[in-house]
Design a protein around this motif. Structure first.
Motif, mmCIF file in Angstrom:
data_model
loop_
_atom_site.group_PDB
_atom_site.id
_atom_site.type_symbol
_atom_site.label_atom_id
_atom_site.label_comp_id
_atom_site.label_asym_id
_atom_site.label_seq_id
_atom_site.Cartn_x
_atom_site.Cartn_y
_atom_site.Cartn_z
ATOM 1 N N LEU A 198 0.768 -1.266 -0.177
ATOM 2 C CA LEU A 198 0.072 -0.076 0.032
ATOM 3 C C LEU A 198 0.898 1.215 0.082
ATOM 4 C CD1 LEU A 198 -2.943 -1.149 2.684
ATOM 5 C CD2 LEU A 198 -3.111 -0.961 0.129
ATOM 6 N N ASP A 199 2.167 1.106 0.221
ATOM 7 C CA ASP A 199 3.076 2.256 0.356
ATOM 8 C C ASP A 199 3.137 3.103 -0.902
ATOM 9 O OD1 ASP A 199 5.438 3.940 0.467
ATOM 10 O OD2 ASP A 199 5.941 2.904 2.309
ATOM 11 N N PRO A 200 2.733 4.106 -1.198
ATOM 12 C CA PRO A 200 2.879 4.780 -2.602
ATOM 13 C C PRO A 200 4.223 4.764 -3.019
ATOM 14 C CG PRO A 200 2.429 6.292 -0.833
ATOM 15 C CD PRO A 200 2.548 5.238 -0.138
ATOM 16 N N ILE A 230 6.390 2.190 -3.340
ATOM 17 C CA ILE A 230 6.561 1.040 -3.712
ATOM 18 C C ILE A 230 5.772 0.363 -4.914
ATOM 19 C CG2 ILE A 230 6.600 -1.637 -3.062
ATOM 20 C CD1 ILE A 230 7.542 -0.601 -0.540
ATOM 21 N N PRO A 231 6.259 0.106 -6.069
ATOM 22 C CA PRO A 231 5.288 -0.444 -6.979
ATOM 23 C C PRO A 231 4.405 -1.715 -6.651
ATOM 24 C CG PRO A 231 7.461 -0.959 -7.680
ATOM 25 C CD PRO A 231 7.533 -0.121 -6.250
ATOM 26 N N ALA A 232 3.116 -1.504 -6.832
ATOM 27 C CA ALA A 232 2.288 -2.495 -6.307
ATOM 28 C C ALA A 232 2.551 -3.781 -6.975
ATOM 29 C CB ALA A 232 0.826 -1.969 -6.629
ATOM 30 N N ASN A 233 3.037 -3.911 -8.119
ATOM 31 C CA ASN A 233 3.362 -5.235 -8.727
ATOM 32 C C ASN A 233 4.918 -5.514 -8.506
ATOM 33 O OD1 ASN A 233 4.641 -3.413 -10.376
ATOM 34 N ND2 ASN A 233 3.852 -4.375 -12.276
ATOM 35 N N ALA A 234 5.594 -5.056 -7.704
ATOM 36 C CA ALA A 234 7.100 -5.300 -7.375
ATOM 37 C C ALA A 234 7.564 -6.580 -7.746
ATOM 38 C CB ALA A 234 7.594 -4.702 -5.874
ATOM 39 N N ARG A 255 -4.687 -4.607 -7.374
ATOM 40 C CA ARG A 255 -3.702 -4.075 -6.789
ATOM 41 C C ARG A 255 -4.042 -2.518 -6.757
ATOM 42 N NH1 ARG A 255 0.301 -7.317 -10.228
ATOM 43 N NH2 ARG A 255 1.263 -8.968 -9.068
ATOM 44 N N ASP A 256 -5.173 -2.249 -6.231
ATOM 45 C CA ASP A 256 -5.653 -0.643 -6.076
ATOM 46 C C ASP A 256 -5.199 -0.209 -4.551
ATOM 47 O OD1 ASP A 256 -7.012 1.348 -5.765
ATOM 48 O OD2 ASP A 256 -8.847 0.631 -6.604
ATOM 49 N N LYS A 257 -4.415 0.656 -4.650
ATOM 50 C CA LYS A 257 -3.895 1.053 -3.396
ATOM 51 C C LYS A 257 -4.972 1.992 -2.458
ATOM 52 C CE LYS A 257 0.932 1.166 -4.554
ATOM 53 N NZ LYS A 257 2.346 1.469 -4.221
ATOM 54 N N GLU A 258 -5.794 2.601 -3.499
ATOM 55 C CA GLU A 258 -7.082 3.430 -2.776
ATOM 56 C C GLU A 258 -8.144 2.219 -2.008
ATOM 57 O OE1 GLU A 258 -8.304 6.732 -4.146
ATOM 58 O OE2 GLU A 258 -5.913 7.086 -3.869
#
Ligand SMILES: Cc1cc2nc3c(=O)[nH]c(=O)nc-3n(C[C@H](O)[C@H](O)[C@H](O)COP(=O)(O)O)c2cc1C
Ligand SMILES: Cc1cc2nc3c(=O)[nH]c(=O)nc-3n(C[C@H](O)[C@H](O)[C@H](O)COP(=O)(O)O)c2cc1C
Lengths: 451, 451
Positions: free
Chosen positions: A25-27, A29-33, B174-177
């Motif tokens: 969720l950290d902005p 870090i790319p969510a698809n790391a 992977r929706d951070k919102e």
């Protein structure tokens, strides 16, 4: 002999979710790391800039819809490390490959190819696969039992090492003047016939820059410790207290010595999480927040993993810890047994077990930069560890570690300030194993080649 | 529909020796090319600059001291391709993996990881291992017989494709919102139970940029052609005359059509050697020199390979071609049978067979740039091929091909002048296979997703 220095590894997990405190969720870090090669390349370059000895990729080959986020979709370790190899120059590249579901010839070849591509920076984390469900992905009804898992593993490593000795140094003169490409006397078949494997050889790859990739090992059972003492050069482990870490390291060194090995040829690197802030208090608050991000429900479900993904959601949370029979006997048995013992010794309910385990996930390496550096130095000097294998739980933690903790450790001479070699073996200070055929040929092995 | 254009691949062999006309002696080629990642990176970048569709890495897992130089020591194909992936951006990366000595779960994962790392440029050359000796490196007494080899291969490819469909597109919001990482309804186990493999799944990798890596296939037996027609999207072959090439391509297309496949979904790319010089005469003289560089003795020993490395040096060269029994029945049987037939039909001695085979190694693509371009165009327009898979036999040949032959073909519109896609599938003009679960879910499959 040069002074003993602390070795440094970074666990590169494609950071992804509840299993990891919701860091995805950290902005920053790319969510698809976990599937983004560029994220891994950036992390490896960052670790190399900080002169880390190695990056390490964990692995598993069995998932369900309940698996932690970063397990659900991730790159295969060696494929990934090969890409990292050609964008780095000094850092070690340690990948996990299971001996339970791979052929030794393929393992030997893939790791040795990585060793050539990286100029001698490959390491192999030897595992036997803890998830019993893995068997179903490899045409087996059941995962191997412990004696078989580790019996196979030992023989597997021996075969792989034998294949790595297929060619002596100098087997390929490749002299354009004289037209001599190859010296067939320096090519050796293996002719292995064992309990689990028969492998004729030779491997189709010449001797690599570090002779043999470095063997890492992480099993914790009686059988696992025996494997580590037999063939491990670096032992990964978990450490929750100095006393425990010291006891583990001492035991492994003694076991290795009993097998005729020099204890300096075996390094212990616990995997640790670091949590750093300006003050100890702030760091502790930060850890509270990280631990709190994992829901009780997620923790309850993850409790199932060592027990072969046993479903604990079906029990009464406030009844005594349930009798799960032999669930986990072929999975992470050592961990499962420890949890059963914990429950029994304390007469814990299921809820209390989950809460206790969450509490014990706290790291001993939490605090201000001075506190963390001091703890690391203390553990190192007291013989609790030879190095650290760091897991980063929050986007800023690695920069805090390298920017604020490492300078202290460097000023105190605990950590070296630059690479001393271009090979992983060289940077870890591990001896280069001689080629068995060269040794056999020599009247007396030269000191440089002796193992 | 856009005009059909000629596809271009380059076979990247670490050039190394007698098997390859002694090119390793060329001062412009590093003598250790077969283990030098930088040599491969330079070749792949050169091919990408010339807008080639793909580079291709062959493979084998069995050697003796008699093997051709470039077999003796070389990098494992997928490890190598992953390194190439992160130093290129458009070119396809086709690696050979045998279905006989690999588990489908591992193959699916490694190729899919390469597909992610390369942004959708992976291809799999499906082989069954022709060298019968390979069995000895994988704990088997004997190599599989033909029906088993190809039966396993077909089921293996089907399992791999099934695993590649483990996740539908969109399985990872992977929706951070909203905090939604994963949609479990779009994860699918495979539950395969077949004759050779049982694989539960799912694969731990999400859908890749090209959906599925492209399947290449090169078997030439009845069983091999059937496999190609069933699952091949690109067929590698050898071609010695236009008539033969046309007959082969037509047969494969008809076989595919009989299985309900669209013939446009199957491309034929013969592997060819090109020899180019200012004039046809000079080019022919150059080919004479290249062929002459291989000694009779080396050619005699290499004759053994299709017959399971049978030793032909022990026979009288001027007696009739020897009866070798069923040597080769589990190796390169198709090739061995063709040689036996050649000897029988012409009543050849052993010496005549070796000499005939050396003569027939001549390429139809020899001459001035105009001649070679004209031959390629003619074969392409006549339906003898959909593209070429070029082997470079001398250091200057690739530059001559790209610098002098390609411009002619481009001016005539036979070869496109730039990439049309960033995926291999896109550049080859092959359809993106729909995910089986998405298709099953849709009321009517959309035309874009239909295979
Ligand atoms: C630091 C560390 C890292 C590990 N990494 C992996 C891994 O990547 N893959 C895996 O299957 N097991 C991994 N393991 C698990 C062990 O190798 C072993 O399979 C498991 O602990 C069960 O065996 P045991 O009862 O002998 O410990 C790791 C263990 C530790 C302590
Ligand atoms: C262009 C081409 C490339 C091939 N590449 C490989 C290879 O890299 N590895 C391999 O084991 N076989 C390779 N083969 C061999 C075949 O896939 C097959 O195993 C062999 O031809 C024997 O089977 P068959 O009798 O069906 O042809 C290749 C064949 C051709 C025509």
């Amino acid at each position: 002999m040069s002074r003993r220095t602390l070795k440094l590894g970074e666990v590169l997990l494609g950071v992804g979710g509840p299993g990891q405190h919701n860091t995805w969720l950290d902005p920053r870090i790319p969510a698809n790391a976990s599937v983004d090669v560029n994220w891994y390349l950036a992390r490896a370059r960052e670790a190399e800039a900080a002169k880390f000895d190695l990056v390490f990729i964990v692995d598993s080959q069995f998932i369900t819809a309940d698996s932690p986020n970063h397990y659900l979709s991730r790159l295969e370790p060696l494929t990934l490390l090969s890409a990292i190899a050609v964008h780095t120059s000094h850092i070690g590249l340690v990948g996990t490959l299971t001996t339970s579901y791979n052929e030794p010839f393929n393992v030997a070849r893939r790791l040795y190819s990585l060793d050539h591509i990286s100029g001698g920076r490959a390491g192999w984390n030897v595992v036997t696969s803890g998830d019993a469900g893995t068997a179903g992905n490899y045409s087996r009804d059941e995962h191997f039992d412990y004696p078989t898992r580790y019996g196979r593993a030992l023989e597997h490593v021996e075969v792989v090492r034998g294949l790595w000795d297929s060619y002596e140094a100098g087997a390929f003169p490749r002299d354009k003047e004289s037209g001599v490409f190859f010296d067939p006397d320096k090519q050796h078949a293996l002719g292995h016939r064992g309990e689990y494997f028969s492998v004729v050889g030779p491997l189709n790859l010449e001797r690599s820059p570090q002779g043999q990739p470095v063997i890492f090992q992480a099993g914790n059972s009686e059988e696992g410790r025996d494997l580590g003492a037999s063939v491990g050069e670096v032992i990964f482990t978990h450490a929750t207290s100095l006393a425990e870490a010291k006891a583990f390291r001492t035991e492994l060194r003694e076991r290795a010595a009993a097998k005729g090995r020099a204890p300096e040829g075996l390094l212990t690197l616990p995997g640790i999480g670091v949590v750093i802030a300006d003050t100890d208090e702030e760091a502790r608050a930060k850890e509270d927040a990280l631990l709190g991000a994992k829901s009780f429900d997620r923790a309850l479900r993850e409790l199932g993993r060592p027990f072969g993904w046993h479903d604990f959601t079906r029990y009464d949370l406030d009844a005594p810890f349930p009798d799960v029979g032999d669930a986990g006997a072929r999975s992470f048995r050592t961990q499962a047994d420890a949890i059963k013992k914990l429950a029994r010794d304390n007469a814990f309910t299921l809820r209390q077990v989950v809460e206790h385990l969450r509490e014990s996930a706290r790291s001993p390496f939490v605090g201000s930069p001075e506190t963390v550096a001091g703890t690391i130095e203390h553990w190192f000097e007291e013989g609790g560890l030879d190095g650290l294998n760091i897991s980063v739980n929050a986007a800023e933690e690695f920069a805090l570690f390298t920017g604020r903790v490492l300078p202290i450790l460097r000023a105190r001479g605990v950590v070296r300030s630059d690479y001393e070699s271009t090979t992983l073996r060289g940077n870890l200070g591990l001896p280069v194993p001689g080629n068995r055929h060269t040794a056999a040929r020599a009247i007396a092995p030269s000191p440089a080649l002796a193992p």
